[in-house]
Design a protein around this motif. Structure first.
Motif, short mmCIF file in Angstrom:
data_model
loop_
_atom_site.label_atom_id
_atom_site.label_comp_id
_atom_site.label_asym_id
_atom_site.label_seq_id
_atom_site.Cartn_x
_atom_site.Cartn_y
_atom_site.Cartn_z
N GLN A 190 3.98 -3.52 -3.63
CA GLN A 190 4.06 -4.76 -4.25
C GLN A 190 4.95 -5.70 -3.99
O GLN A 190 4.55 -6.93 -3.93
N TYR A 191 6.26 -5.25 -3.37
CA TYR A 191 7.44 -5.96 -3.15
C TYR A 191 7.50 -6.43 -1.89
O TYR A 191 8.02 -7.57 -1.55
N PHE A 192 6.91 -5.80 -1.00
CA PHE A 192 7.03 -6.28 0.82
C PHE A 192 5.69 -6.84 1.06
O PHE A 192 4.78 -6.55 1.32
N GLU A 193 6.30 -8.19 1.55
CA GLU A 193 5.11 -9.17 2.08
C GLU A 193 4.46 -8.54 3.32
O GLU A 193 3.06 -8.59 3.38
N ALA A 194 5.16 -7.42 4.21
CA ALA A 194 4.52 -7.04 5.27
C ALA A 194 3.19 -5.92 4.51
O ALA A 194 2.27 -5.98 5.32
N PHE A 195 3.13 -5.55 3.30
CA PHE A 195 2.06 -4.94 2.71
C PHE A 195 1.18 -5.94 1.69
O PHE A 195 0.32 -5.26 1.35
N GLY A 196 1.51 -7.08 2.10
CA GLY A 196 0.64 -8.12 1.28
C GLY A 196 1.19 -8.44 -0.22
O GLY A 196 0.44 -9.10 -0.79
N GLY A 197 2.21 -7.80 -0.50
CA GLY A 197 2.80 -8.11 -1.75
C GLY A 197 1.57 -7.93 -3.00
O GLY A 197 0.76 -7.22 -2.88
N ALA A 198 1.95 -8.48 -4.00
CA ALA A 198 1.35 -8.50 -5.13
C ALA A 198 -0.33 -9.07 -4.89
O ALA A 198 -1.23 -8.67 -5.56
N LEU A 199 -0.19 -9.72 -3.81
CA LEU A 199 -1.77 -10.31 -3.66
C LEU A 199 -2.59 -9.32 -2.88
O LEU A 199 -3.67 -9.61 -2.54
N GLY A 200 -2.02 -8.34 -2.43
CA GLY A 200 -2.58 -7.20 -1.80
C GLY A 200 -3.25 -7.66 -0.47
O GLY A 200 -2.86 -8.39 0.32
N LEU A 201 -4.01 -6.85 0.32
CA LEU A 201 -4.66 -6.95 1.68
C LEU A 201 -5.99 -7.37 1.49
O LEU A 201 -6.55 -6.38 0.82
N VAL A 202 -6.57 -8.56 1.86
CA VAL A 202 -8.05 -8.46 1.55
C VAL A 202 -8.83 -8.91 2.86
O VAL A 202 -8.37 -9.22 3.77
N ALA A 203 -10.11 -8.93 2.52
CA ALA A 203 -10.99 -9.29 3.71
C ALA A 203 -11.05 -8.08 4.88
O ALA A 203 -11.04 -8.69 6.08
N GLY A 226 -13.26 -3.49 0.56
CA GLY A 226 -12.71 -4.46 1.66
C GLY A 226 -11.31 -5.27 1.15
O GLY A 226 -11.17 -5.84 1.80
N SER A 227 -10.79 -4.45 0.03
CA SER A 227 -9.37 -5.19 -0.07
C SER A 227 -8.79 -3.72 -0.67
O SER A 227 -9.08 -3.22 -1.30
N VAL A 228 -7.18 -4.02 -0.78
CA VAL A 228 -6.46 -3.11 -1.75
C VAL A 228 -5.25 -3.78 -2.29
O VAL A 228 -4.79 -4.85 -1.68
N PHE A 229 -5.05 -3.56 -3.33
CA PHE A 229 -4.20 -4.24 -4.35
C PHE A 229 -3.22 -3.10 -4.88
O PHE A 229 -3.56 -2.13 -5.44
N PRO A 230 -2.20 -3.56 -5.17
CA PRO A 230 -0.88 -2.28 -5.63
C PRO A 230 -1.64 -1.85 -6.87
O PRO A 230 -1.62 -0.59 -7.16
N GLN A 231 -2.11 -2.53 -7.72
CA GLN A 231 -2.52 -2.13 -9.24
C GLN A 231 -3.54 -1.19 -9.08
O GLN A 231 -4.13 -0.61 -10.13
N ASN A 232 -4.44 -1.16 -7.97
CA ASN A 232 -5.53 -0.26 -7.71
C ASN A 232 -4.85 1.31 -7.68
O ASN A 232 -5.57 2.26 -7.88
N PHE A 233 -3.56 1.39 -7.66
CA PHE A 233 -2.99 2.85 -7.50
C PHE A 233 -1.92 3.16 -8.38
O PHE A 233 -0.95 4.00 -8.11
N GLY A 234 -1.97 2.67 -9.38
CA GLY A 234 -0.74 2.64 -10.65
C GLY A 234 -1.15 4.25 -10.93
O GLY A 234 -1.94 5.05 -10.87
N PHE A 235 -0.07 4.47 -11.92
CA PHE A 235 0.15 5.84 -12.62
C PHE A 235 -1.17 6.30 -13.20
O PHE A 235 -1.31 7.24 -13.40
N LEU A 236 -1.84 5.20 -14.13
CA LEU A 236 -2.77 5.60 -14.93
C LEU A 236 -4.16 6.06 -14.04
O LEU A 236 -4.70 6.85 -14.37
#
Lengths: 249, 304
Positions: free
Chosen positions: B104-117, B204-214
């Motif tokens: 979530q916090y490192f821009e290299a990993f896309g940050g909160a906006l995730g990696l898209v497309a 087609g995209s990954v976001f940090p919130q896809n991988f939360g504790f829940l």
């Protein structure tokens, strides 16, 4: 050279000295009984030999090779097997699998053989042979957790033998056994001695401990208070006072 | 196949692969993990990064995801050696939050906006249609289930079972329990990495919130519902809990409430899950059928 040599082992748990300068030597083909009241340090000594407890002083050697400081699994693979005071089979595994587990000592740490098949017909046959030898009746395909307590002990002895040990440490193997099972156990111990195993027997059943042993070591309060042949120990005043007192008064 | 069915198969399949991964740890080796979503994330982000930044082909991304998942999860398994069994579950929860925070916090990993497309998945120059993708997911699921079954026959699988039942007794029989714990984590990481890669390319995209504790809780719920320690249970539980929210769409807001209720019910009424219930039902059916004399289950012989 003794097969197993324990030298001046001292163990402390916080302020309690559980073992103090304990010595123990066992030769191949010899049965040594370790007797003493509860809390004397018998099981602690087993835990030191098998690497579950580290002594603050002293050494444990197998054929001259130092054991203390090594991990329990390694010590087992070097040839020291044990049973536990409270029988600890793997309850969800079958009786047969409990023994097969113990047949893999050469394969477990090997990066390729660890992916080898465990339950070959030959190993199953060997497991059945060991179970028959210790006197555990069939069936062997049921979960070990279903066995009565006496049979759990026999299973544990069979499982320990499956590691093909040089030294076998038996922690109260007769507890919970019925008379015929005790007799069977005695026969097994006698056979192992003939085969050249070094056996250490912790046993509360004193008549059995004296009958089965070549030598007896008496522990009390973490110290060796007497050592000798069964006859010598039976006649020892210190022992009678410390341990056998009430029974022989 | 309808698009709806395809998405159930793909998501159900991905969750099933992740449940098999969790079963390797918790079911086979007795190592309770509530951080499985983190291992899943490692695979998904590896695939997404490789596809976007290095433009590697789909299958290469998937393979490297499995590898990275295995190595990093194995390394995290080293942590498991430092803590007592009771604290392992807290450690894995911590790892879950930590991994999500890093992504979530490192821009290299896309940050909160995730990696898209992400590019579409292609194999040998042929683009995978959703239907083909569903078949691929099922094939990977079949593969990891078969590998899990095969593992049980090996010394490794046998040793892990012993470790699960009694760690000290296992050590006393020569099983290197510390090494085996790390190996169990690494294997679970390989499988979770595969699941992550498949998930990333499908969405087609990954976001940090896809991988939360829940998500970790959800995977555990799937496994417990199906039957902890059984591969059939992992698969059945995953597909059931994937299809259920779709079926009960009007109740979507209560998703986690329903999940919680299911978990409590299963643990109280049938701790061995649906597979356990089915087994007992079959056994009693067979006995009532008067066939007890053929193969009576141990200890249940009828005594006239």
């Amino acid at each position: 050279m003794s097969r197993l040599r324990v030298r001046d082992v001292t163990v402390r748990f916080a302020s309690l000295t559980a073992l103090s300068n304990v010595r123990l030597e066992v030769d191949a083909g010899e049965v040594v009984s370790l007797v003493g009241p509860n809390g004397a340090g018998k099981t602690t000594l087993f835990n030191v030999i098998t690497g579950f407890v580290q002594p603050v002083a002293g050494t444990v050697r197998l054929d001259g090779q130092r054991l203390n400081g090594r991990g329990s699994a390694r010590i087992s693979r070097l040839g020291v097997a044990r049973t536990f005071q409270v029988a600890r089979p793997f309850p969800e595994l079958t009786v047969e699998d409990n023994v097969i587990v113990a047949l893999g000592r050469a394969s477990y740490p090997h990066p390729l053989r660890t992916f080898g098949r465990a339950r070959t017909p030959a190993r199953r046959e060997r497991a059945h042979g060991l179970l028959t030898e210790v006197g555990l009746p069939e069936p062997y395909d049921r979960p070990a957790g279903d066995l009565p307590v006496g049979h759990l002990r026999l299973l544990e002895v069979g499982r320990a033998l499956a590691t093909d040990p040089k030294v076998l440490l038996l922690d109260e193997p007769a507890a919970g056994l019925r008379e015929p099972e005790v007799a069977q156990l005695e026969r097994v111990v006698a056979r192992l001695r003939e085969r050249g195993l070094a056996v250490v027997l912790v046993e509360h059943n004193v008549p059995l401990a004296l009958r089965a042993a070549d030598r007896v070591i008496v522990l009390a309060g973490g110290e060796v208070i007497a050592e000798g042949t069964p006859d010598e120990v039976r006649a020892d005043r210190t022992v009678i006072e410390a341990y056998l007192g009430t029974a022989n008064a | 196949m309808s698009g709806y069915l395809i998405s159930i198969i793909v998501f159900g399949g991905v969750w099933a692969i992740l449940a098999v991964s969790l079963n390797l740890l918790t079911g086979e080796a007795g190592l309770v993990s509530l951080g499985q979503a983190a291992f899943f994330a490692l695979g998904a982000y590896t695939s997404a990064l490789l596809a976007l930044r290095a433009e590697l082909p789909f299958l290469a991304c998937l393979a490297i995801s499995a590898l990275v998942g295995g190595v990093l999860t194995g390394a995290l398994g080293l942590l498991a050696l430092r803590v007592r069994d009771d604290f392992l579950v807290f450690t894995t929860i911590g790892v879950n939050f930590l991994v999500v925070a890093v992504f979530q916090y490192f821009e290299a990993f896309g940050g909160a906006l995730g990696l898209v497309a992400l590019p579409f998945a292609e194999v040998a120059g042929v683009r995978l249609t959703p239907q083909r993708y569903a078949w691929l997911v099922l094939a990977v699921l079949g593969l990891v289930v078969a590998a899990s079954f095969a593992l049980r026959r090996t010394w490794l699988g046998t040793g892990l079972a012993a470790l699960r039942e009694d760690e000290q007794a296992a050590r006393a029989l020569g099983i290197p329990t510390r090494a085996y714990k790390v190996v169990a984590f690494a294997l679970a990481g390989v499988v979770a990495g595969l699941a992550g890669g498949l998930y990333a390319f499908y969405l087609g995209s990954v976001f940090p919130q896809n991988f939360g504790f829940l998500v970790s809780i959800q995977v555990m719920a799937m496994l417990v519902l199906g039957g902890l320690g059984t591969l059939a249970g992992a698969v059945i539980g995953a597909f059931l809990l994937t299809a259920l929210p779709e079926v009960l769409r009007p109740l979507a807001d209560y998703r986690y409430t329903i999940l919680g209720l299911i978990l409590i019910l299963v643990v109280m009424v049938a701790p061995d899950g649906l597979v356990g219930v089915a087994r007992r039902w079959l056994t009693s059916l067979r006995r009532r059928g008067g066939q007890a004399e053929t193969t009576p289950p141990a200890g249940s012989e009828a005594r006239p």
